[in-house]
Design a protein around this motif. Sequence first.
Motif, PDB file in Angstrom:
ATOM      1  N   ALA A  85      32.167  31.245 -22.409  1.00  0.00           N
ATOM      2  CA  ALA A  85      33.479  30.610 -22.302  1.00  0.00           C
ATOM      3  C   ALA A  85      34.431  31.213 -23.333  1.00  0.00           C
ATOM      4  O   ALA A  85      34.029  31.555 -24.450  1.00  0.00           O
ATOM      5  N   ASP A  86      35.691  31.367 -22.935  1.00  0.00           N
ATOM      6  CA  ASP A  86      36.765  31.899 -23.774  1.00  0.00           C
ATOM      7  C   ASP A  86      36.636  33.390 -24.051  1.00  0.00           C
ATOM      8  O   ASP A  86      37.447  33.957 -24.786  1.00  0.00           O
ATOM      9  N   GLU A  87      35.631  34.042 -23.489  1.00  0.00           N
ATOM     10  CA  GLU A  87      35.526  35.501 -23.606  1.00  0.00           C
ATOM     11  C   GLU A  87      36.553  36.145 -22.676  1.00  0.00           C
ATOM     12  O   GLU A  87      36.750  35.689 -21.547  1.00  0.00           O
ATOM     13  N   VAL A  88      37.223  37.182 -23.147  1.00  0.00           N
ATOM     14  CA  VAL A  88      38.170  37.908 -22.307  1.00  0.00           C
ATOM     15  C   VAL A  88      37.392  38.955 -21.515  1.00  0.00           C
ATOM     16  O   VAL A  88      36.828  39.883 -22.089  1.00  0.00           O
ATOM     17  N   ILE A  89      37.343  38.779 -20.191  1.00  0.00           N
ATOM     18  CA  ILE A  89      36.587  39.673 -19.312  1.00  0.00           C
ATOM     19  C   ILE A  89      37.580  40.574 -18.601  1.00  0.00           C
ATOM     20  O   ILE A  89      38.307  40.145 -17.704  1.00  0.00           O
ATOM     21  N   ARG A  90      37.648  41.829 -19.001  1.00  0.00           N
ATOM     22  CA  ARG A  90      38.614  42.773 -18.444  1.00  0.00           C
ATOM     23  C   ARG A  90      38.044  43.391 -17.171  1.00  0.00           C
ATOM     24  O   ARG A  90      36.940  43.936 -17.183  1.00  0.00           O
ATOM     25  N   LEU A  91      38.836  43.339 -16.094  1.00  0.00           N
ATOM     26  CA  LEU A  91      38.357  43.730 -14.773  1.00  0.00           C
ATOM     27  C   LEU A  91      39.434  44.487 -14.008  1.00  0.00           C
ATOM     28  O   LEU A  91      40.631  44.264 -14.227  1.00  0.00           O
ATOM     29  N   PRO A  92      39.021  45.348 -13.071  1.00  0.00           N
ATOM     30  CA  PRO A  92      40.008  45.940 -12.161  1.00  0.00           C
ATOM     31  C   PRO A  92      40.707  44.854 -11.347  1.00  0.00           C
ATOM     32  O   PRO A  92      40.139  43.779 -11.089  1.00  0.00           O
ATOM     33  N   GLU A  93      41.926  45.125 -10.943  1.00  0.00           N
ATOM     34  CA  GLU A  93      42.674  44.177 -10.120  1.00  0.00           C
ATOM     35  C   GLU A  93      41.887  43.845  -8.856  1.00  0.00           C
ATOM     36  O   GLU A  93      41.287  44.720  -8.237  1.00  0.00           O
ATOM     37  N   GLY A  94      41.870  42.571  -8.466  1.00  0.00           N
ATOM     38  CA  GLY A  94      41.163  42.179  -7.249  1.00  0.00           C
ATOM     39  C   GLY A  94      40.749  40.723  -7.292  1.00  0.00           C
ATOM     40  O   GLY A  94      41.090  39.974  -8.214  1.00  0.00           O
ATOM     41  N   THR A  95      39.995  40.303  -6.285  1.00  0.00           N
ATOM     42  CA  THR A  95      39.494  38.933  -6.174  1.00  0.00           C
ATOM     43  C   THR A  95      38.011  38.910  -6.500  1.00  0.00           C
ATOM     44  O   THR A  95      37.241  39.733  -6.001  1.00  0.00           O
ATOM     45  N   TYR A  96      37.607  37.954  -7.325  1.00  0.00           N
ATOM     46  CA  TYR A  96      36.230  37.859  -7.789  1.00  0.00           C
ATOM     47  C   TYR A  96      35.670  36.462  -7.524  1.00  0.00           C
ATOM     48  O   TYR A  96      36.413  35.478  -7.473  1.00  0.00           O
ATOM     49  N   HIS A  97      34.350  36.415  -7.363  1.00  0.00           N
ATOM     50  CA  HIS A  97      33.645  35.144  -7.189  1.00  0.00           C
ATOM     51  C   HIS A  97      32.971  34.806  -8.517  1.00  0.00           C
ATOM     52  O   HIS A  97      32.146  35.577  -9.015  1.00  0.00           O
ATOM     53  N   VAL A  98      33.344  33.659  -9.096  1.00  0.00           N
ATOM     54  CA  VAL A  98      32.851  33.258 -10.409  1.00  0.00           C
ATOM     55  C   VAL A  98      31.871  32.100 -10.249  1.00  0.00           C
ATOM     56  O   VAL A  98      32.166  31.115  -9.562  1.00  0.00           O
ATOM     57  N   VAL A  99      30.705  32.226 -10.879  1.00  0.00           N
ATOM     58  CA  VAL A  99      29.696  31.174 -10.873  1.00  0.00           C
ATOM     59  C   VAL A  99      29.543  30.663 -12.303  1.00  0.00           C
ATOM     60  O   VAL A  99      29.217  31.422 -13.220  1.00  0.00           O
ATOM     61  N   SER A 100      29.801  29.377 -12.491  1.00  0.00           N
ATOM     62  CA  SER A 100      29.697  28.739 -13.803  1.00  0.00           C
ATOM     63  C   SER A 100      28.430  27.898 -13.858  1.00  0.00           C
ATOM     64  O   SER A 100      28.202  27.055 -12.987  1.00  0.00           O
ATOM     65  N   THR A 101      27.592  28.134 -14.882  1.00  0.00           N
ATOM     66  CA  THR A 101      26.347  27.383 -15.052  1.00  0.00           C
ATOM     67  C   THR A 101      26.424  26.580 -16.341  1.00  0.00           C
ATOM     68  O   THR A 101      26.594  27.145 -17.429  1.00  0.00           O
ATOM     69  N   TYR A 102      26.294  25.267 -16.200  1.00  0.00           N
ATOM     70  CA  TYR A 102      26.342  24.339 -17.336  1.00  0.00           C
ATOM     71  C   TYR A 102      24.905  23.930 -17.646  1.00  0.00           C
ATOM     72  O   TYR A 102      24.244  23.303 -16.827  1.00  0.00           O
ATOM     73  N   GLY A 103      24.412  24.318 -18.816  1.00  0.00           N
ATOM     74  CA  GLY A 103      23.008  24.075 -19.133  1.00  0.00           C
ATOM     75  C   GLY A 103      22.126  25.112 -18.470  1.00  0.00           C
ATOM     76  O   GLY A 103      22.551  26.227 -18.162  1.00  0.00           O
ATOM     77  N   ASP A 104      20.856  24.739 -18.220  1.00  0.00           N
ATOM     78  CA  ASP A 104      19.909  25.703 -17.653  1.00  0.00           C
ATOM     79  C   ASP A 104      19.165  25.156 -16.440  1.00  0.00           C
ATOM     80  O   ASP A 104      18.039  25.546 -16.156  1.00  0.00           O
ATOM     81  N   ALA A 105      19.828  24.245 -15.718  1.00  0.00           N
ATOM     82  CA  ALA A 105      19.189  23.678 -14.527  1.00  0.00           C
ATOM     83  C   ALA A 105      20.070  23.938 -13.303  1.00  0.00           C
ATOM     84  O   ALA A 105      20.318  25.089 -12.946  1.00  0.00           O
ATOM     85  N   ASN A 106      20.581  22.883 -12.683  1.00  0.00           N
ATOM     86  CA  ASN A 106      21.300  23.044 -11.412  1.00  0.00           C
ATOM     87  C   ASN A 106      22.772  22.649 -11.463  1.00  0.00           C
ATOM     88  O   ASN A 106      23.402  22.463 -10.416  1.00  0.00           O
ATOM     89  N   ALA A 107      23.329  22.506 -12.670  1.00  0.00           N
ATOM     90  CA  ALA A 107      24.747  22.163 -12.796  1.00  0.00           C
ATOM     91  C   ALA A 107      25.570  23.440 -12.660  1.00  0.00           C
ATOM     92  O   ALA A 107      25.873  24.124 -13.639  1.00  0.00           O
ATOM     93  N   ILE A 108      25.933  23.765 -11.429  1.00  0.00           N
ATOM     94  CA  ILE A 108      26.573  25.035 -11.103  1.00  0.00           C
ATOM     95  C   ILE A 108      27.843  24.771 -10.306  1.00  0.00           C
ATOM     96  O   ILE A 108      27.845  23.940  -9.389  1.00  0.00           O
ATOM     97  N   MET A 109      28.918  25.477 -10.660  1.00  0.00           N
ATOM     98  CA  MET A 109      30.150  25.423  -9.891  1.00  0.00           C
ATOM     99  C   MET A 109      30.636  26.839  -9.618  1.00  0.00           C
ATOM    100  O   MET A 109      30.365  27.761 -10.381  1.00  0.00           O
TER     101      MET A 109
END
Length: 276
Positions: A153-177
């Motif tokens: 979190a709060d890391e600046v991720i530099r990427l080529p222009e475009g659309t990306y699919h982001v998966v966020s994992t909270y903890g180490d189980a199944n809390a995923i968005m």
Amino acid sequence: MLAGTAEAQTTPAVPSLSQKPPPVTLGQVLLAPTAVFPDNQPIRSGLVWRVYEDKGDTTQPTIIARSTSPTPSFTLTPGNYIVHVAYGFAGASKRFTIQSGSVSDRLVISAGALKLKGAVGDATIPAGKLTFSVYVPIGSNSEGRLVIANARADEVIRLPEGTYHVVSTYGDANAIMRSDLKVETGKVTEATLNHRAATVTLKLVGAEGGEAFAGTAFSVLTPGGDVIREAIGAFPSVTLAEGDYVLIARHDGKVHTRDFKVESGLDRDVEIVAKP
């Protein structure tokens, strides 16, 4: 397609500052490249420059200089060179032939950045409890190609222009968005992925509210029997997506079970009272 909720906003990058190049001595040449976005806005930070000696198509280029300055100046001998600049996962390269004097040129990078965080309701999730994976969708597969895993979190991720699919994992189980986010050239897209989850502390006790038994082996299952998380200890904690679960506790050769429910934002203890 959105799976989960994300709030995003973009902020422009800040132009870089120029610096005076060093003097060139006899028998040397100066190469002073700069990196810009397509609108000629200078890129201020996050650059890694590499200069290669170009010996022709049949020979592997040899790296001879590096810099992380936004406005580098390379003092070289006359010859042929390849300059590559990386801006996170984006970049550009260009060939130069320099026989005398100095050369300055611009390398154009079509790139922006993501800055991500997570929340449960109105509460921001601590950065240390979140990781993000970023994918480039391919066809109908939203996770077609992994670009970066375990970004913080709060890391600046530099990427080529475009659309990306982001998966966020909270903890180490199944809390995923999940969320699809657009990276625009010259801008930082800030997004908050909203989880519906809570952290539960698992306990096996002799009586309600009693001391937890050490060395208990816990398994958290879905109602259908799929294992979500396993842990050993007196009171391990696990972060789970909201929903219904089955808890199994094993201690001293005995097995104890109970059903429980996770409600988003409600952290609590989940106890199993051991039966004789």
